[in-house]
Design a protein around this motif. Structure first.
Motif, PDB file in Angstrom:
ATOM      1  N   LEU A 384      -0.783 -30.526 -46.541  1.00 18.86           N
ATOM      2  CA  LEU A 384      -0.235 -31.613 -45.925  1.00 18.86           C
ATOM      3  C   LEU A 384       1.232 -31.746 -45.914  1.00 18.86           C
ATOM      4  N   LEU A 385       1.887 -31.295 -46.626  1.00 17.75           N
ATOM      5  CA  LEU A 385       3.459 -31.538 -46.176  1.00 17.75           C
ATOM      6  C   LEU A 385       3.868 -30.532 -45.461  1.00 17.75           C
ATOM      7  N   ASP A 386       3.175 -29.343 -45.192  1.00 15.22           N
ATOM      8  CA  ASP A 386       3.673 -28.300 -44.342  1.00 15.22           C
ATOM      9  C   ASP A 386       3.087 -29.007 -42.732  1.00 15.22           C
ATOM     10  N   ASN A 387       1.842 -29.674 -42.742  1.00 18.42           N
ATOM     11  CA  ASN A 387       1.525 -29.984 -41.505  1.00 18.42           C
ATOM     12  C   ASN A 387       2.307 -31.260 -40.966  1.00 18.42           C
ATOM     13  N   ALA A 388       2.914 -31.960 -42.106  1.00 24.35           N
ATOM     14  CA  ALA A 388       3.914 -33.021 -41.652  1.00 24.35           C
ATOM     15  C   ALA A 388       5.131 -32.680 -41.034  1.00 24.35           C
ATOM     16  N   LEU A 389       5.612 -31.648 -41.504  1.00 24.83           N
ATOM     17  CA  LEU A 389       6.811 -30.983 -41.164  1.00 24.83           C
ATOM     18  C   LEU A 389       6.566 -30.318 -39.691  1.00 24.83           C
TER      19      LEU A 389
END
Length: 483
Positions: A384-389
């Motif tokens: 999720l964090l990688d997708n947000a970045l």
């Protein structure tokens, strides 16, 4: 062996017949409805015959006992009359009674065996000579039927002897009992006929109804096997077992249709997404081979080949992870975990990348514990964090990403929010599927498997992944059971 033409034709016809195909009559008689109907019909018929036979024998026994009691009672009465008035009184009384319509059977003989009075014309030899206290059945013929040689009847009789050698026979005809037995037999036959007819009618309607529903299931299954995934079973609205079966099968067909459609989409997306890196991989390998005179360019090409290989390996690793998580074969061990530790580890891992990209990464964590698998939940949060970045950068202004843990309505919510363009509400369900990317050009890095893996992990924890509007941006929430 010589095979006749007719036999050859029959054999050929049988050979041409598709396996499993049978005539309509044979197919009907092989159904469970027919078998159950025949079993119920046989059992009911046997029970009916046994019951009627028992009733008939019991009633015959009762009627025989009543007739015997009546004969014995009349014998006692005649003996009393003999004591009062002698033989003459008994003769007079028997003569009077034997002339009455519907009278019992009477016969008085003298000591020599000659009949004096009575209403019996023919008896088996020796019946009058066997006097005693028991009642027995004997054939006879009345005086009124004397000219009819076939008018023999059966009666229960008793013979007793007077003191002066006169013998008296008293009896009762059993014709009424025989008539009653005949009526019972006719009733039995009528009951059996009605039972068979009702059984056949019941079988007809039941078999037609059952066969119709089963044929519908078979027809729908054959359509789906043939490739038509639109076939569904109809419901009658009766909510019977066939309706419940149809509902279950329709759900199964819907799931099968979704899986087939998903498989087609996955196949198309795999072919589309992997074709580009494989082509680039081949071109770089050719470039490395061609530039043998320039070591730096060859090394750069080989580094690009390794990078493309790593990308492909990550894609297949993600596919394998999703498959393992969704297969259900691997047991997911849930234990109390401190979400603040997981959020801290993941945010610490991505802080350097966020600083490099100019993204403000903040955390808002309460001291909450939840039942989860630490490794899988860490991987889901990292995705999720990688997708947000990658996709959560706004068109203007600084980019912000927030990792939060809150408790709401008896659940612990693990959320990742950004202030980017977000995802339209109509596409939020679709982006959870494999290889789905909203970017049509597909030039940005990624394989479209990140959110699919997060959704699979969330389902294994008993909570689906929810995508909502962060105003602006996207907020992804995983609802966990508190520890």
């Amino acid at each position: 062996m010589i095979v006749m033409p007719a036999a050859r034709e029959a054999s050929a016809k049988k050979a041409r017949q598709p396996p499993g195909q049978m005539s309509a009559v044979g197919r009907v008689f092989r159904t469970t409805a027919v078998k159950l109907s025949l079993v119920y019909l046989a059992v009911f018929s046997l029970v009916t015959i046994a019951l009627v036979t028992y009733l008939l024998s019991s009633i015959n026994a009762i009627l025989t006992s009543e007739l015997s009691d009546a004969v014995n009672a009349e014998v006692r009465e005649l003996l009393n009359q003999y004591e009062i008035g002698g033989v003459l009184r008994v003769v007079t009384l028997v003569d009077s009674r034997s002339r009455q319509p519907g009278a019992g059977l009477y016969l008085i003989t003298d000591p020599s065996g000659n009949p004096l009075v009575g209403n019996i014309s023919d008896l088996p030899e020796g019946v009058v000579d066997r006097a005693g206290t028991s009642v027995r059945a004997v054939p006879y013929r009345r005086l009124s039927h004397e000219t009819d040689a076939n008018s023999h009847h059966v009666a229960l009789v008793r013979v007793f002897t007077l003191d002066n050698g006169f013998k008296v026979l008293v009896g009762r005809d059993v014709g009424e009992r025989e008539k009653f037995s005949g009526l019972i037999g006719e009733a039995l036959r009528a009951v059996l006929v009605v039972t068979v007819l009702l059984g056949l009618v019941t079988w007809w309607f039941v078999s037609r109804s059952v066969l119709k529903r089963i044929d519908q299931v078979t027809h729908t299954a054959n359509r789906i096997v043939a490739g038509d995934l639109s076939g569904r079973l109809s419901l009658t609205g009766s909510n019977d077992e066939f309706d419940r079966l149809a509902v279950g099968l329709n759900h199964m067909f819907d799931r099968l249709t979704d899986l087939m459609r998903g498989l087609k989409e996955v196949s198309d997306n795999i072919a589309h997404d992997l074709k580009t890196p494989l082509t680039r991989l081949r071109n770089r390998a050719e470039e490395a081979l061609a530039d043998t005179g320039d070591p730096e360019r060859a090394e750069s090409a080989l580094e690009g080949v390794i990078e493309d290989c790593d990308s492909l390996i990550r894609t297949f690793d993600a596919l394998l992870t999703i498959a393992r998580v969704e297969s259900g074969n691997q047991t997911i061990a849930l234990s109390p975990v401190d979400l603040s530790d997981i959020v801290g580890e993941v945010s610490e891992l991505y802080e350097p990348l966020a600083d490099e990209e100019g993204v403000e990464l903040t955390t808002s964590v309460a001291g909450e514990k939840a039942l989860a698998n630490r490794e899988l939940l860490s991987q889901a949060l990292a995705n999720l964090l990688d997708n947000a970045l990658k996709y959560g950068r706004p068109a203007e202004g600084p980019a912000r990403i927030t990792l939060s843990v809150t408790r709401e309505a008896g659940a612990v919510l693990l959320a990742v929010a950004d202030n980017g363009p977000g995802i339209p509400e109509t596409d939020r369900g679709r982006v959870l599927e494999r290889f789905v990317r909203l970017e049509r050009s597909r030039n940005s890095p990624g394989s479209g498997l990140g959110l699919s893996l997060v959704a699979a992990i969330a389902r294994q924890h008993g909570a689906p992944l929810v995508l909502s509007d962060a105003s602006p941006g996207l907020k992804a929430i995983i609802s966990l059971q508190p520890a």
